[in-house]
Write an enzyme that holds these catalytic residues in place. Structure first.
Site, PDB file in Angstrom:
ATOM      1  N   ASP A 122     -97.656 -23.758 -38.329  1.00  0.00           N
ATOM      2  CA  ASP A 122     -98.896 -23.641 -38.630  1.00  0.00           C
ATOM      3  C   ASP A 122     -99.635 -22.327 -39.512  1.00  0.00           C
ATOM      4  OD1 ASP A 122     -98.662 -21.789 -36.684  1.00  0.00           O
ATOM      5  OD2 ASP A 122    -100.430 -22.852 -35.180  1.00  0.00           O
ATOM      6  N   HIS A 123     -99.266 -21.203 -39.503  1.00  0.00           N
ATOM      7  CA  HIS A 123     -99.609 -20.349 -39.926  1.00  0.00           C
ATOM      8  C   HIS A 123     -99.742 -19.870 -41.911  1.00  0.00           C
ATOM      9  CE1 HIS A 123    -101.207 -19.200 -36.075  1.00  0.00           C
ATOM     10  NE2 HIS A 123    -101.465 -17.735 -37.096  1.00  0.00           N
ATOM     11  N   ASP A 187     -99.883 -14.973 -30.704  1.00  0.00           N
ATOM     12  CA  ASP A 187    -100.462 -14.926 -31.108  1.00  0.00           C
ATOM     13  C   ASP A 187    -102.140 -14.441 -30.398  1.00  0.00           C
ATOM     14  OD1 ASP A 187    -101.512 -16.647 -33.995  1.00  0.00           O
ATOM     15  OD2 ASP A 187    -103.388 -16.879 -32.179  1.00  0.00           O
ATOM     16  N   ARG A 439    -112.592 -16.178 -36.250  1.00  0.00           N
ATOM     17  CA  ARG A 439    -112.280 -14.541 -36.554  1.00  0.00           C
ATOM     18  C   ARG A 439    -113.237 -14.612 -38.231  1.00  0.00           C
ATOM     19  NH1 ARG A 439    -107.498 -11.935 -33.746  1.00  0.00           N
ATOM     20  NH2 ARG A 439    -108.107 -11.518 -32.285  1.00  0.00           N
ATOM     21  N   SER A 636    -105.707  -9.143 -34.008  1.00  0.00           N
ATOM     22  CA  SER A 636    -104.542  -9.948 -33.559  1.00  0.00           C
ATOM     23  C   SER A 636    -103.421  -9.314 -33.182  1.00  0.00           C
ATOM     24  CB  SER A 636    -103.740 -11.035 -34.394  1.00  0.00           C
ATOM     25  OG  SER A 636    -103.106 -10.009 -35.305  1.00  0.00           O
ATOM     26  N   ARG A 638    -100.595  -8.858 -33.869  1.00  0.00           N
ATOM     27  CA  ARG A 638    -100.033  -8.744 -34.293  1.00  0.00           C
ATOM     28  C   ARG A 638     -98.552  -7.454 -34.389  1.00  0.00           C
ATOM     29  NH1 ARG A 638    -103.242  -9.508 -39.728  1.00  0.00           N
ATOM     30  NH2 ARG A 638    -103.566 -11.363 -38.791  1.00  0.00           N
TER      31      ARG A 638
HETATM   32 FE1  SF4 Z   1    -104.898 -20.640 -36.300  1.00  0.00          FE
HETATM   33 FE2  SF4 Z   1    -104.868 -18.273 -35.327  1.00  0.00          FE
HETATM   34 FE3  SF4 Z   1    -106.953 -19.246 -37.231  1.00  0.00          FE
HETATM   35 FE4  SF4 Z   1    -106.325 -20.742 -34.359  1.00  0.00          FE
HETATM   36  S1  SF4 Z   1    -107.403 -18.641 -35.152  1.00  0.00           S
HETATM   37  S2  SF4 Z   1    -106.378 -21.731 -36.355  1.00  0.00           S
HETATM   38  S3  SF4 Z   1    -103.773 -20.189 -34.662  1.00  0.00           S
HETATM   39  S4  SF4 Z   1    -104.807 -18.748 -37.669  1.00  0.00           S
END
Ligand code: SF4
Length: 755
Positions: A122-123, A187, A439, A636, A638
């Site tokens: 997804d990322h 995540d 975020r 995050s 990370r």
């Molecule tokens: Fe993707 Fe993280 Fe954004 Fe959720 S917060 S859509 S997991 S990047």
């Protein structure tokens, strides 16, 4: 645990209220053998812990955590003190963080993962012109990574959710989350699954490897403050949808909570049935007692939220905690002299991409379409999953959203993680965007530091995008229709669940309910690849004290994992430690010169980027440290932020305070995180100073009691020397458990596990 949040009353504000739960025919029933938590075993484990705790009433978080103790008979959990050794039920990984987790898991040499695990692509998918083309381009550009992940999934028996299937947390909510489950996700928004009553914790890849390799996963028994779990209760929760609760838990990551969760309530049961998991709902009903807090459970702190009095807010720019009530926002815009324009509105992401969100937003878009107007701002929609995309297409929401000017992007993170290619902006032009994401650190969405990014609900994003004005308040201000007449938007409404059930959409996205490993499959990593690199284990830690550690940089202010290991264009190097290390600390502000990512090399006197000087010191065999400010490593999960500094030769970080996940990640990679005993001492140190010797590390590694040890850790003194030769001393503290000391001695957690 815990802060407990009472949700006091039925929320009444029209711009926040929720519609009724519709009874849904649902999708076909799934094989639930792997996804139903082992309630009988959990309840039996909990009984053992209860006896040790003299049968005192327990919070829901305590019940779920303690029932997952690897050795329930042998642990007496004390909040804020005991390191719990836990056996999580499941692991989920997104494509960016999965690369490093799998590269590490490969070092463990196991044939399959010890717990069901899933990978979600997804990322790495860029949002640009629309789902179809964007997906084709992103798959082409990331072929090597997706192939690597798919082959690893097939080899080790993990569920592989290919590009276009959806965003990790939405897929987890739709398929794997369950009341009472304990899961880890690589995540930071993994807590989203708390909306379905799970304890779901965002971790680094190394922690995921623990669970996958059947190594008990360690967590300090949470309490109040950083490291707390937020548990919701009260009459208000009976009115919330399951996905709405998911949104609340998702955002809990922004207050630094370990995770957030709700007790088992009827809307969870409806959602489980609607998503083909009736057997899980029934098992949860049979264990309903286990899935709520005991009567009389004691919390560290109770916060009351009166939903009826809660006004919609807009948060930002540049930080999620800068919150302004909607009624005051126009004044703030004027006071700051911001241009009264919304350049783009974006809805979706894992935070707000449920059917309910889309339906409510559509109810607003429909009013605009009926009045013959389109969104004045660019308008982008990111469905959370293929199931959501297909269902809103079938039910007509997509058509309305497109009619109002919306562009439906791929079912992926896209703009939420900086994967957004904008055509509407001159480089570095100051502009404002509104998103329903979670975020909004600087440059987060489009890589442009002058984009002011505000967070708010999908409904407000939509209404303000329609007006195109940053000062627009849909509760008090009219829009103008195609004939120049003013009209007021009526409050949004929508169904929690689709009346005709979900449709799964393209079934080729859905992996089998149970994936078997296939050891004959090979995982190829091209040694010439710029995107993937097989890991070499780190060398062991010191046998005695550290000596001659060079202070490379003293960092001032916010230093999130985005500052330590930036995302955006760097995402493509997530599986290549050497290449990604070129971004190390490139967002950090040097307190000595107020410059971003510029430090002086004490051996040459020349200025350079932090990673360059670090690399030079490392080549000279000079280990270095970073001195940092409060909440270092927030953001995050990370783990690259920890791996990279270690890779470049940093064995110790000295901070005013650490964010929890990052502190653990540093320990996993064999870096010793120390905090100032007196945070004011941060002022004394400067880049170029040297830790001549530590006092206390030798005791730590020898397993001897140290000076001023506490149950949480102990004291380490640092004998410092300035370039002038002047000496001074700094007192620091560590929070290393016995196991973590082993990691430090062996050089990393994985070294310790495979030793
Ligand atoms: Fe993707 Fe993280 Fe954004 Fe959720 S917060 S859509 S997991 S990047």
């Amino acid at each position: 645990p815990l802060a407990r949040t009472t949700v006091r009353s039925r929320l009444a504000h029209p711009w926040r209220s929720l519609a009724t739960v519709s009874s849904s025919p649902g999708v076909s029933v799934k094989n639930c053998t792997q996804i139903t938590p082992p309630y009988t075993k959990l309840v039996s484990n909990l009984d053992k812990v209860r006896r040790i705790l003299d049968n005192r009433p327990l919070t829901l978080s305590e019940k779920i955590l303690y029932s997952h103790l690897a050795e329930p008979e042998e642990t007496k959990p004390i909040r804020g003190q005991t390191y719990l050794k836990l056996s999580p039920d499941r692991v989920a990984m997104q494509d960016a963080s999965a690369q490093m987790a799998i590269l590490q898991f490969m070092l463990a040499g196991m044939p399959t993962t010890a717990v069901p695990s899933s990978i979600h692509c997804d990322h790495l998918i860029v949002g640009h012109v629309g789902a179809e083309k964007d997906l084709v381009n992103s798959i082409e550009n990331n072929k090597e990574i997706f192939n690597f992940l798919e082959s690893a999934a097939a080899k080790y028996g993990m569920s592989f959710w290919k590009p276009g299937s959806g965003i990790i947390h939405q897929i987890v909510l739709e398929n794997y989350a369950a009341p009472g489950l304990l899961m880890l996700g690589t995540d930071s928004h993994t807590p989203n699954a708390g909306g379905l009553g799970a304890i779901a914790i965002g971790v680094g890849g190394a922690d995921a490897v623990d669970a996958m390799a059947n190594i008990p996963w360690e967590l300090k028994a949470p309490e109040g403050g950083t490291g707390h779990i937020i548990e919701y209760f009260g009459p208000g929760i009976e009115t919330l949808s399951c996905t709405g609760m998911g949104t609340i838990c998702n955002m809990g990551a922004e207050v630094g909570a370990t995770t957030s969760l709700f007790p088992f309530v009827p809307s969870m049961s409806s959602y489980l049935h609607a998503t083909g998991r009736g057997p899980v709902a029934e098992a949860a009903h049979r264990n309903a007692q286990f899935l709520r807090a005991d009567e009389g459970a004691v919390y560290d702190k109770i916060i009351e939220i009166n939903l009826s009095a809660l006004e919609p807010h807009i948060n930002g720019p540049f930080t999620p905690d800068l919150a302004t009530p909607l009624s005051k926002f126009a004044d703030v815009v004027k006071q700051n002299g911001w241009k009264d324009e919304v350049k783009a509105g974006l809805i979706g992401s894992c935070t707000n991409s449920s059917y309910e969100d889309m339906d409510r937003v559509t109810s607003l878009a429909k009013q605009a379409v009926e009045k013959g107007i389109k969104s004045k701002a660019g308008f982008f929609i990111t469905p959370g999953s293929e199931q959501i995309r297909a269902t809103i297409e079938r039910d007509g929401q997509t058509e309305v959203l497109e009619k109002v000017g919306g562009v439906v992007l791929a079912n992926a993170c896209g703009p939420c993680i900086g994967q957004w290619k904008r055509d509407d902006l001159n480089d570095k032009e100051e502009n404002a965007i509104l998103t329903s994401f979670n975020r909004n650190f600087k440059s987060r969405n489009d890589g442009n530091a002058t984009t002011m990014n505000f967070l708010t609900s999908p409904e407000l994003v939509t209404a303000m995008s329609l007006s195109g004005r940053l000062t627009f308040n849909p509760i008090t201000d009219p829009l103008v229709d195609i004939n120049g007449n003013e009209f007021m938007l009526q409050p949004p409404y929508g169904d929690n669940l689709p009346q005709n059930g979900f449709t799964p959409g393209n079934l080729s996205y859905t992996p089998p309910d149970v994936s078997d490993p296939n050891p004959s499959i090979g995982i190829n990593v091209d040694p010439k690849s710029t995107r993937l690199q097989v890991l070499e284990p780190f060398g062991p830690g010191p046998e005695g004290e550290f000596s001659e550690l060079q202070v490379l940089v003293k960092v001032k202010g916010k230093c999130t994992t985005d500052h330590i290991s930036a995302a955006g264009p760097w995402l493509k190097y997530k599986g290549h430690l050497e290449n990604i290390s070129y971004n190390t600390l490139n967002g950090a502000v040097n307190a000595d010169n107020d410059k971003v990512n510029i430090v002086t090399n004490v051996f040459t006197g020349k200025e350079g980027a932090i990673h360059e000087v670090a690399r030079d010191y490392h080549a000279l065999g000079k280990p270095w440290i970073a001195v940092t400010d409060h909440n270092y490593g927030e953001g995050s999960a990370r783990e690259h932020a920890a791996l990279q500094v270690r890779y470049l030769g940093c064995p110790l970080i000295l901070a005013r305070s650490f964010a929890r996940i990052h502190q653990t990640n540093l320990k996993k990679q064999g870096v010793l995180p120390l905090t100032f005993a007196d945070p004011a001492d941060w002022e004394k140190i400067h880049g170029g100073d040297v830790i001549e010797t530590t006092v206390g590390v030798a005791d730590l590694v020898a397993g001897r009691p140290g000076k001023n040890d506490t149950p949480e850790g102990g004291e380490i003194s640092l004998v410092m020397r300035r370039p002038s030769g002047e000496k001074y001393e700094i007192k620091a503290v560590h929070t290393m458990s016995k196991d973590q000391i082993e990691w430090f001695k062996k050089g990393s957690a994985l070294n310790a596990a495979s030793a």
